[in-house]
Design a protein around this motif. Structure first.
Motif, PDB file in Angstrom:
ATOM      1  N   VAL A  26       4.476  13.858 -63.089  1.00  0.00           N
ATOM      2  CA  VAL A  26       5.410  13.045 -63.269  1.00  0.00           C
ATOM      3  C   VAL A  26       6.221  12.848 -61.939  1.00  0.00           C
ATOM      4  O   VAL A  26       6.784  11.725 -61.495  1.00  0.00           O
ATOM      5  CB  VAL A  26       6.463  13.386 -64.473  1.00  0.00           C
ATOM      6  N   ILE A  27       6.325  14.048 -61.221  1.00  0.00           N
ATOM      7  CA  ILE A  27       7.054  14.180 -60.314  1.00  0.00           C
ATOM      8  C   ILE A  27       6.116  14.379 -58.801  1.00  0.00           C
ATOM      9  O   ILE A  27       5.396  15.462 -59.187  1.00  0.00           O
ATOM     10  CB  ILE A  27       8.341  15.220 -60.032  1.00  0.00           C
ATOM     11  N   GLN A  28       6.097  13.571 -57.926  1.00  0.00           N
ATOM     12  CA  GLN A  28       5.310  14.044 -56.760  1.00  0.00           C
ATOM     13  C   GLN A  28       6.034  14.152 -55.481  1.00  0.00           C
ATOM     14  O   GLN A  28       6.357  13.166 -54.922  1.00  0.00           O
ATOM     15  CB  GLN A  28       4.308  12.638 -56.538  1.00  0.00           C
ATOM     16  N   PRO A  29       6.030  15.355 -54.979  1.00  0.00           N
ATOM     17  CA  PRO A  29       6.889  15.993 -54.035  1.00  0.00           C
ATOM     18  C   PRO A  29       6.042  15.160 -52.810  1.00  0.00           C
ATOM     19  O   PRO A  29       4.846  14.858 -52.672  1.00  0.00           O
ATOM     20  CB  PRO A  29       6.663  17.287 -53.975  1.00  0.00           C
ATOM     21  N   VAL A  30       6.837  14.964 -51.579  1.00  0.00           N
ATOM     22  CA  VAL A  30       6.260  14.468 -50.417  1.00  0.00           C
ATOM     23  C   VAL A  30       6.667  15.342 -49.417  1.00  0.00           C
ATOM     24  O   VAL A  30       7.434  15.588 -48.806  1.00  0.00           O
ATOM     25  CB  VAL A  30       6.841  12.943 -50.088  1.00  0.00           C
ATOM     26  N   LEU A  31       5.519  15.702 -48.838  1.00  0.00           N
ATOM     27  CA  LEU A  31       5.486  16.576 -47.709  1.00  0.00           C
ATOM     28  C   LEU A  31       5.077  16.008 -46.597  1.00  0.00           C
ATOM     29  O   LEU A  31       4.201  14.946 -46.226  1.00  0.00           O
ATOM     30  CB  LEU A  31       4.406  17.671 -47.814  1.00  0.00           C
ATOM     31  N   GLN A  32       5.874  16.033 -45.346  1.00  0.00           N
ATOM     32  CA  GLN A  32       5.484  15.413 -44.156  1.00  0.00           C
ATOM     33  C   GLN A  32       4.151  15.985 -43.719  1.00  0.00           C
ATOM     34  O   GLN A  32       3.670  16.968 -43.904  1.00  0.00           O
ATOM     35  CB  GLN A  32       6.583  16.050 -43.119  1.00  0.00           C
ATOM     36  N   THR A  33       3.312  14.806 -43.040  1.00  0.00           N
ATOM     37  CA  THR A  33       2.067  15.081 -42.352  1.00  0.00           C
ATOM     38  C   THR A  33       2.320  16.180 -41.470  1.00  0.00           C
ATOM     39  O   THR A  33       3.202  16.367 -40.611  1.00  0.00           O
ATOM     40  CB  THR A  33       1.502  13.826 -41.768  1.00  0.00           C
ATOM     41  N   ASN A  34       1.379  17.364 -41.689  1.00  0.00           N
ATOM     42  CA  ASN A  34       1.350  18.442 -40.702  1.00  0.00           C
ATOM     43  C   ASN A  34       2.944  19.013 -40.934  1.00  0.00           C
ATOM     44  O   ASN A  34       3.393  19.670 -39.796  1.00  0.00           O
ATOM     45  CB  ASN A  34       1.030  18.070 -39.410  1.00  0.00           C
ATOM     46  N   GLY A  35       3.396  19.239 -42.061  1.00  0.00           N
ATOM     47  CA  GLY A  35       4.737  19.440 -42.415  1.00  0.00           C
ATOM     48  C   GLY A  35       4.855  21.062 -42.784  1.00  0.00           C
ATOM     49  O   GLY A  35       5.958  21.436 -43.109  1.00  0.00           O
ATOM     50  N   VAL A  36       3.781  22.037 -42.420  1.00  0.00           N
ATOM     51  CA  VAL A  36       3.782  23.297 -42.713  1.00  0.00           C
ATOM     52  C   VAL A  36       3.881  23.975 -41.595  1.00  0.00           C
ATOM     53  O   VAL A  36       2.793  23.863 -40.740  1.00  0.00           O
ATOM     54  CB  VAL A  36       2.791  23.756 -43.721  1.00  0.00           C
ATOM     55  N   TYR A  37       4.837  24.683 -41.328  1.00  0.00           N
ATOM     56  CA  TYR A  37       5.139  25.365 -39.986  1.00  0.00           C
ATOM     57  C   TYR A  37       4.983  26.868 -40.329  1.00  0.00           C
ATOM     58  O   TYR A  37       5.572  27.425 -41.265  1.00  0.00           O
ATOM     59  CB  TYR A  37       6.201  25.024 -39.253  1.00  0.00           C
ATOM     60  N   ASP A  38       4.485  27.496 -39.448  1.00  0.00           N
ATOM     61  CA  ASP A  38       4.537  29.130 -39.238  1.00  0.00           C
ATOM     62  C   ASP A  38       6.035  29.517 -38.791  1.00  0.00           C
ATOM     63  O   ASP A  38       6.475  28.750 -38.259  1.00  0.00           O
ATOM     64  CB  ASP A  38       3.614  29.670 -38.470  1.00  0.00           C
ATOM     65  N   PHE A  39       6.730  30.682 -39.206  1.00  0.00           N
ATOM     66  CA  PHE A  39       7.945  31.054 -38.693  1.00  0.00           C
ATOM     67  C   PHE A  39       8.204  30.682 -37.203  1.00  0.00           C
ATOM     68  O   PHE A  39       9.213  30.466 -36.778  1.00  0.00           O
ATOM     69  CB  PHE A  39       8.229  32.230 -39.151  1.00  0.00           C
ATOM     70  N   ASN A  40       7.097  31.274 -36.474  1.00  0.00           N
ATOM     71  CA  ASN A  40       7.127  31.440 -34.952  1.00  0.00           C
ATOM     72  C   ASN A  40       7.294  29.914 -34.726  1.00  0.00           C
ATOM     73  O   ASN A  40       7.591  29.728 -33.252  1.00  0.00           O
ATOM     74  CB  ASN A  40       6.069  31.789 -34.513  1.00  0.00           C
ATOM     75  N   ASP A  41       7.073  28.884 -35.357  1.00  0.00           N
ATOM     76  CA  ASP A  41       7.004  27.274 -34.922  1.00  0.00           C
ATOM     77  C   ASP A  41       8.151  26.572 -35.502  1.00  0.00           C
ATOM     78  O   ASP A  41       8.163  25.440 -35.453  1.00  0.00           O
ATOM     79  CB  ASP A  41       5.644  26.757 -35.548  1.00  0.00           C
TER      80      ASP A  41
END
Length: 80
Positions: A26-41
Motif C-alpha cells: 500500500v505504501i511504496q518507499p522511494v529510495l534514491q538510486t544508489n542511495g545506500v551508503y556505508d558510514f565511511n561514505d
C-alpha cells in the motif's frame, strides 16, 4: 516565510502499522538510486544530496554489515 514545528512521540503500534502497509504494498518507499551508503561514505551522500537532484531517501549503513540494508520480515520486527 512560513515555519511549522511538530513534536512526535514514538508510537510502536503506529510504526508497526506502517511496516504492515509497506509489506502489503500500500505504501511504496522511494529510495534514491544508489542511495545506500556505508558510514565511511557519508560525505559522498551529502555531496549527492547537495546537488538537489536526488529523488527519494538516502540510507546510511552504520553497522557496515551487508545484511543491515535488507528489510527484516514484519514478524521479526513485532518481536523486537
Amino acid at each position: 516565510i512560513n515555519t511549522r514545528w511538530a513534536y512526535y512521540k514514538p508510537d510502536r503500534r503506529g510504526l508497526l502499522e506502517i511496516a504492515r502497509l509497506v509489506d502489503s504494498g500500500v505504501i511504496q518507499p522511494v529510495l534514491q538510486t544508489n542511495g545506500v551508503y556505508d558510514f565511511n561514505d557519508v560525505p559522498k551522500a551529502f555531496k549527492a544530496l547537495s546537488k538537489g537532484s536526488a529523488r527519494g531517501k538516502s540510507v546510511i549503513n552504520v553497522s557496515g554489515l551487508p545484511e543491515a540494508v535488507v528489510k527484516p520480515s514484519i514478524d521479526k520486527i513485532i518481536h523486537l
